[in-house]
Design a protein around this motif. Structure first.
Motif, mmCIF file in Angstrom:
data_model
loop_
_atom_site.group_PDB
_atom_site.id
_atom_site.type_symbol
_atom_site.label_atom_id
_atom_site.label_comp_id
_atom_site.label_asym_id
_atom_site.label_seq_id
_atom_site.Cartn_x
_atom_site.Cartn_y
_atom_site.Cartn_z
ATOM 1 N N CYS A 14 -4.436 -5.773 -0.092
ATOM 2 C CA CYS A 14 -3.798 -5.131 1.056
ATOM 3 C C CYS A 14 -4.820 -4.442 1.949
ATOM 4 C CB CYS A 14 -2.747 -4.125 0.573
ATOM 5 S SG CYS A 14 -1.374 -4.895 -0.288
ATOM 6 N N VAL A 15 -5.853 -3.876 1.329
ATOM 7 C CA VAL A 15 -6.907 -3.262 2.134
ATOM 8 C C VAL A 15 -7.567 -4.315 3.010
ATOM 9 C CG1 VAL A 15 -9.186 -2.185 2.012
ATOM 10 C CG2 VAL A 15 -7.345 -1.329 0.587
ATOM 11 N N HIS A 74 -11.402 2.142 -1.872
ATOM 12 C CA HIS A 74 -11.888 0.933 -2.540
ATOM 13 C C HIS A 74 -13.368 1.062 -2.875
ATOM 14 C CE1 HIS A 74 -12.674 -3.175 -3.589
ATOM 15 N NE2 HIS A 74 -13.441 -3.359 -2.521
ATOM 16 N N TRP A 91 -3.991 -3.741 -4.431
ATOM 17 C CA TRP A 91 -4.528 -2.743 -3.487
ATOM 18 C C TRP A 91 -5.684 -3.335 -2.676
ATOM 19 C CZ3 TRP A 91 -2.716 1.981 -2.198
ATOM 20 C CH2 TRP A 91 -3.555 2.795 -1.440
ATOM 21 N N GLN A 118 -5.074 -5.797 5.891
ATOM 22 C CA GLN A 118 -4.268 -4.892 6.703
ATOM 23 C C GLN A 118 -4.300 -5.254 8.185
ATOM 24 O OE1 GLN A 118 -6.134 -0.894 7.278
ATOM 25 N NE2 GLN A 118 -7.561 -1.642 5.735
ATOM 26 N N ASN A 177 0.709 3.684 -3.168
ATOM 27 C CA ASN A 177 0.265 5.040 -2.846
ATOM 28 C C ASN A 177 1.303 6.067 -3.274
ATOM 29 O OD1 ASN A 177 -1.647 6.861 -1.580
ATOM 30 N ND2 ASN A 177 -0.149 7.112 0.032
ATOM 31 N N THR A 186 0.827 -1.211 0.000
ATOM 32 C CA THR A 186 0.000 0.000 0.000
ATOM 33 C C THR A 186 0.858 1.256 0.000
ATOM 34 O OG1 THR A 186 -0.163 -0.243 2.407
ATOM 35 C CG2 THR A 186 -1.993 -1.055 1.086
ATOM 36 N N LYS A 202 -8.381 3.773 3.211
ATOM 37 C CA LYS A 202 -8.201 2.744 2.196
ATOM 38 C C LYS A 202 -9.545 2.153 1.776
ATOM 39 C CE LYS A 202 -3.633 1.451 3.910
ATOM 40 N NZ LYS A 202 -2.817 0.395 4.461
#
Length: 1161
Positions: A781-782, A805, A778, A785, A756, A752, A801
């Motif tokens: 990872c969201v 999304h 992404w 996390q 980012n 991320t 995040k």
């Protein structure tokens, strides 16, 4: 008293005379006050009601009217009596001053008798303030009278008034003297009055002691003002107090009274400052003022300007002459003249106190007569004080090193060592370009300058003069160079080495840079590498890096300097890397290594073009240093890497531009040369830093800067693809992104941060497949996390995040709905599925470990996906994903088990996101072209399961209103999607068990809660379709008929009323009417012959609400009654007919007519 007014036109007279004389009330005159004003404490400005802010000082010095708009009327009200303005002071001098003394004594009595009773605080404040204002007004009147009404003498017979007017100056001097004797000196005030100086002035009410103290200040200053005005009016003629001379034999003049008043006032102010100095700790003296409150500060400023003005205009003593005489007494401990000024006997540090007071007096001397601060020190423009300061310097300096030894000054600035090469260079430059005399830094020079710095300033000044080159420079160079040799270099302490570096930096700045730098490096090379302490080595490297900075500033190639310094760094890094090195030794080695990192960072930040061999500072030592660093140490090293990467990209992009800024120097290299040098810098970065980043990428505890550094290399490959190593070719960007962004083994935080950073720099992937891989990474990872929570991943980041999304999912869903061609839609579905990948795989760990934050995030994210991608998920390609989502997240075995302890966290997470799932599934059911029936069945199962699960046993406002199924179905403006969902919910309520379905005569469980839910559903939506509204109506009427519980009765009635009201509002045709009336008629048919009496009771309720509805059923009801009686074969049923009559009685004329028809049977 009569004699006082015998020949006078001045009252006291009747108040009726005021109209004749045309009295005008003067404005409140200026006075000393430190009452609270917003923002004044922070800015240090003076009071807005003081003598300076109100312009009194300015008018005094410019010989203007003290109060130009006051005392213009024929009479003036002083001490509560009206007086003739033009004659009062002449005719009633003794009386007015007597009244003045009475007011002062009354205020003193008020101070003595006052208590700490808060109930009297207000009255005491206003009484004391009134007494003080009367006294201040009288003093202001004296000033105005002297300025306006002093006239010349007339020849010939003298009128008694003229004779009294001629005696007025002498009488004034006597009265002013008597006032000073009455109030005494500030130092002699009682302790309770002097304590008012330290009152915190946050409120608006003050004790009488505060008013008395400030009145004393007003009187002391006003006496000086009046005497100064009187001296101006008398054109310098000395005024004798004749009556005083005749009575005492002593001489009293306006001049002697002014001198005594000034000396006494300055003595008292110095005494107050000394008392404060004695009580303050030495460490706090630098931040302490010499005044207790802003009033005494203002009094100091007034005295400075008045005495300096008199010194210039009438050649009297200056302010500094008065102060120096008193301070000399402090230093010597004995009075300088015949008279004892009355200073305190004890001072803990006379020298320190004198420096402290002189410094602060010079600072407040910057205020001009308007109160504005001017950067011109009184010391610099007043020669009278210079001899005293020189004498004080001699007594305060150590003859060994000629440095200040003021106790409270400490050693700040005298031996400080610059922490970075740039600071060291700037310190040397400050000696080469001293500040101007009027600057603030010059004013504080004594705080930061010692004798060595003064020597450097003199040396730099000499070298900067014309003709300083040639023989003079060679002589200076020879003398200085000869002072240093190997033994001297090894004996240098840290301060000595600092002085050595400053000396050679000053020489390099002002003379021959390359010659001086070469000599300095040769001398520094004499320091033994093994025995030199790490602190000295760090200072040595800072000095050499400062020379590198100076080379870059002059546009000279620094390759040789950088190569020598980088060799030292590599040796230290190798020792730091070895496992045999002791931890204590590593800790000591980090001091020079960190200094090198900071210095190299400054070199690259300040280099305008990176074409002067800066890359020589980046050598193989970094390959040894980075793996051996701990977390905090690695942060510093990677910080340097990011700085170099950013600067390289910046100057490389600027190099390709056709023009440079106006600040560009004449030695800007050619673009081809610059690009070649930039390739060398990039090669050093790829060679010495990138391999370490690759070795750390799969770490489960990656350092925070790892992602930023990897992103920096990605951007570097974008700008300079040819600089990347062969193992990343031919597509270096995709290779790096695979290593740090797309690999599913990477830590979510690393990915991320990495993505980012790329997005913020506008350098996202270009191709479709690369975009899909980035989006999938992404999303992964969201969702993951919370699997790797740490201090670097606080919960607050989840919102950002997840929101991003959600926005991405909404955009994908909208773009899909806007597509028209089937091929485009099919391609969009494939790309969307590629975005999410195996999303259930990403959230599976949360379903196993039941993490609260993880489950909430997983359900919310997938819920947003189902809602915004509902059209997309209903397609044949994506249906399998939707089915898996329902099976795993909504209808899983763990959720359906009521007694499972693990399902609590899942239910909590699902409850928050259930509206998203229901809204999305409802839309998917409506648009699905295959498996629509199965989807509808799944939707009903989800509604039934969680409508029951989250419904309370008894109606609870909070539980029903916030029910997730209700929240999913409610909308302000009806939409087809919402109506479909509500139809499904009503279908479940009617046909599913445990809601509205009766088991025989037994009502369903939680019936009141179900009806409360239904009522809220109908209330919060504006549905008008009778086909929708009447879905639950038969069962609601059955509840009304069979259940006698009051709460159920009430809720059933309200639901029935809502349904009938909403349906009848939209009846526009006979067919709709027939459709609506079918339900009550069917209700009668279903229950006739069994619950006849209860049916009539229900219809009575409906008749009260809407008679029209039941009136239409009269023929059918009468026929049903007769059929029931016929079936029973017992003739007329009286009780049944009585119940029917009660119903007909509610139906107006139609009911009456039917009752008559029944009588005819």
């Amino acid at each position: 008293m009569e004699g006082e007014f015998s020949q006078s036109l001045t009252p006291p007279v009747s108040p009726s005379a005021l109209d004749h004389y045309g009295e005008s009330a003067p404005s409140r005159p200026p006075c000393f006050t430190c009452a609270y004003e917003p923002g004044r404490e922070e800015t240090g400005r003076l009071s807005s009601n003081g003598y300076i802010s109100r312009g009194a000082l300015k008018r005094l010095l410019l010989k203007l009217d003290p109060a130009p708009v006051d005392f213009e009327g024929d009479t003036v009200d002083i001490f509560d009596f009206p007086w003739v303005t033009e004659t009062a002071l002449v005719e009633s001098t003794k009386l007015l001053f007597g009244l003045f003394r009475q007011k002062v004594l009354k205020l003193e009595t008020l101070v003595q008798s006052s208590s700490h009773d808060f109930g009297q605080a207000s009255s005491l404040h206003y009484e004391a303030e009134e007494l003080r204002q009367q006294c201040v007004l009288f003093l202001s009147y004296i000033k105005v009278f002297i300025y306006r009404y002093k006239t010349d003498c007339y020849e010939g017979p003298v009128h008694p008034f003229k004779d009294a007017e001629a005696q007025l100056p002498s009488v004034l001097v006597e009265e002013l003297f008597s006032i000073t004797q009455l109030i005494g000196r500030i130092k002699n005030l009682p302790a309770n009055v002097q304590s008012a100086l330290t009152i915190q002035h946050q409120g608006k009410l003050f004790p009488p002691s505060w008013q008395l103290l400030h009145l004393h200040l007003d009187i002391h200053w006003s006496v000086l003002e009046i005497l100064h005005l009187l001296e101006q009016r008398m054109m310098g003629q000395v005024v004798y107090a004749h009556q005083f001379v005749n009575l005492t034999g002593e001489t009293l003049t306006n001049i002697s009274l002014f001198e005594d008043q000034v000396n006494n006032l300055l003595c008292d102010l110095i005494g107050l400052a000394m008392n404060k100095y004695n009580k303050v700790r030495p460490t706090e003296i630098l931040n302490s003022h010499h005044y207790h409150c802003l009033c005494t500060k203002e009094l100091w400023i007034l005295l400075i300007h008045l005495l300096e003005h008199r010194s210039k205009t009438i050649h009297t003593q200056s302010f500094w002459s008065y102060v120096n005489a008193l301070l000399q007494t402090v230093l010597e401990g004995t009075p300088s003249g015949d008279r004892d000024p009355g200073l305190p006997l004890h001072c803990k540090d006379p020298d320190g106190f004198t420096w402290w007071l002189l410094t602060h007096l010079a600072q407040i001397g910057m205020h001009n007569r308007n109160g504005t601060i001017l950067f011109i020190l009184i010391m610099n423009i007043t020669l009278d004080n210079w001899s005293f300061v020189m004498g004080l310097l001699k007594s305060s300096c150590d003859p060994k090193n000629s440095s200040f030894t003021v106790p409270w000054l400490g050693v700040s600035g005298l031996g400080s060592i610059s922490r970075t090469p740039l600071c060291l260079l700037q310190q040397a430059k400050s000696c080469c370009s001293p500040a101007s005399v009027g600057s603030n830094s010059h004013a504080q020079l004594y705080c930061s300058t010692n004798s060595f710095h003064i020597f450097l300033r003199i040396l730099a000044l000499h070298l900067s003069q014309e003709h300083a080159g040639g023989a003079p420079w060679r002589q200076i160079k020879g003398r200085l160079y000869s002072k240093f040799h190997q033994r001297r270099m090894t004996e240098l302490s840290d301060t000595g080495l600092l002085h050595f570096l400053l000396l050679f930096l000053v020489l390099a700045q002002c003379a021959e840079l390359e010659d001086v730098a070469s000599r300095a490096c040769d001398l520094l090379a004499m320091l033994p590498a093994d025995s030199t302490p790490p602190a000295l080595r760090a200072l040595q490297w800072r000095g050499q890096l400062a020379l590198v900075l100076l080379y870059l500033e002059k546009g000279l190639d620094a390759g040789a300097l950088a190569e020598q310094l980088a060799t030292y760094f590599s040796q230290a890094a190798r020792e730091f890397y070895l496992k045999t090195t002791e931890p204590s030794r590593k800790l000591a080695l980090w001091a020079p290594l960190s200094s090198y990192l900071e210095g190299v960072s400054e070199v690259f930040e300040t280099s305008p073009n990176l074409t002067l061999s800066e890359e020589r500072l980046l050598n193989g030592g970094f390959g040894l240093l980075l793996p051996a660093c701990r977390q905090s140490e690695l942060s510093s090293a990677l910080g340097l890497l990011q700085t170099v990467l950013a600067q390289l990209r910046r100057v490389h992009q600027r190099c390709g531009q056709p023009s440079h800024s106006v600040d560009s120097l004449s030695w800007v290299p050619l673009p081809s040369v610059a690009k070649e040098r930039h390739q060398a810098v990039a090669a050093a970065l790829w060679s010495h830093f990138f391999p370490f980043l690759c070795s750390m990428r799969l770490s489960q505890t990656p350092p925070p800067q790892l992602a930023d550094a990897a992103a920096g290399f990605t951007l570097l490959a974008l700008d300079m693809p040819g600089s990347a190593p062969q193992n990343l070719q031919p597509h270096p960007i995709q290779s790096i992104m695979q290593s740090f962004g797309w690999d599913e083994m990477l830590h979510p935080l690393l990915v991320t941060h990495y993505l980012n950073h790329l997005l913020q720099n506008g350098s996202g992937p270009g191709s479709g497949s690369a975009q899909a891989l980035c989006v999938r990474a992404w999303i992964r990872c969201v969702l993951q996390q919370y699997l790797h929570k740490s201090q670097d991943a606080p919960d607050a980041r989840a919102g950002t995040k997840s929101s991003s999304h959600s926005g991405h999912g909404m955009a994908v869903g909208q773009s899909y709905c806007e597509l028209q061609l089937l091929s485009e839609r099919s391609s969009a579905v494939s790309r969307a599925l590629e975005y999410v990948g195996d999303i259930l795989k990403y959230i599976k760990p949360y379903l196993l470990n039941k993490s609260r934050e993880g489950l909430q995030l997983a359900y919310w994210t997938v819920g947003c996906l189902v809602k915004h991608w509902s059209h997309l998920l209903a397609t044949s390609k994506a249906q399998q994903l939707l089915f898996r989502i329902v099976d795993v997240l909504l209808l899983s075995h763990a959720l359906l088990q009521q007694d499972s302890g693990a399902h609590t966290q899942m239910l909590s997470a699902l409850k928050e996101s259930l509206p998203l799932f229901l809204q999305g599934l409802s839309v998917a059911v409506s648009v699905s072209q295959s498996q629509g029936a199965y989807l509808k069945q799944q939707l009903h199962s989800v509604i039934s399961q969680y409508l029951s699960r989250f419904l309370p046993s008894t109606p609870s406002t909070g539980a029903v209103v916030n029910h997730p199924v209700l929240l999913a179905a409610c909308e302000t403006t009806p939409t087809p999607q919402g109506e479909r969902l509500r139809r499904s919910i009503l279908h479940v309520l009617r046909y599913e068990e445990n809601f509205l379905q009766f088991k025989g005569l037994a009502p369903p469980p939680r019936l009141a809660a179900v009806l409360s839910f239904l009522l809220e559903l109908l209330k919060r939506n504006n549905d008008r379709d009778p086909a929708l509204l009447t879905v639950p109506l038969p069962l609601v009427l059955r509840c009304l008929m069979l259940v006698n519980e009051p709460q159920v009765k009430r809720l059933s009635t309200e639901v029935t009323q809502l349904i009938v009201d909403a349906a009848l509002e939209t009846i526009i045709s006979r067919s709709v009417v027939t459709f609506f009336f079918f339900f009550p008629r069917a209700f009668v048919e279903d229950n006739e012959g069994v619950y006849d009496q209860q049916v009539y009771n229900v219809l009575e309720v409906v008749a009260v609400l809407h008679p029209f509805t039941v009136t239409a059923l009269i023929p059918f009801l009468s026929l049903s009654l007769r059929k029931t009686e016929c079936k029973r074969g017992l003739g007329k049923n009286t009780s049944l007919r009585n119940g029917y009559r009660r119903l007909l009685a509610l139906l107006g004329d139609s009911g009456q007519a039917e009752m008559i028809s029944l009588e005819d049977d």
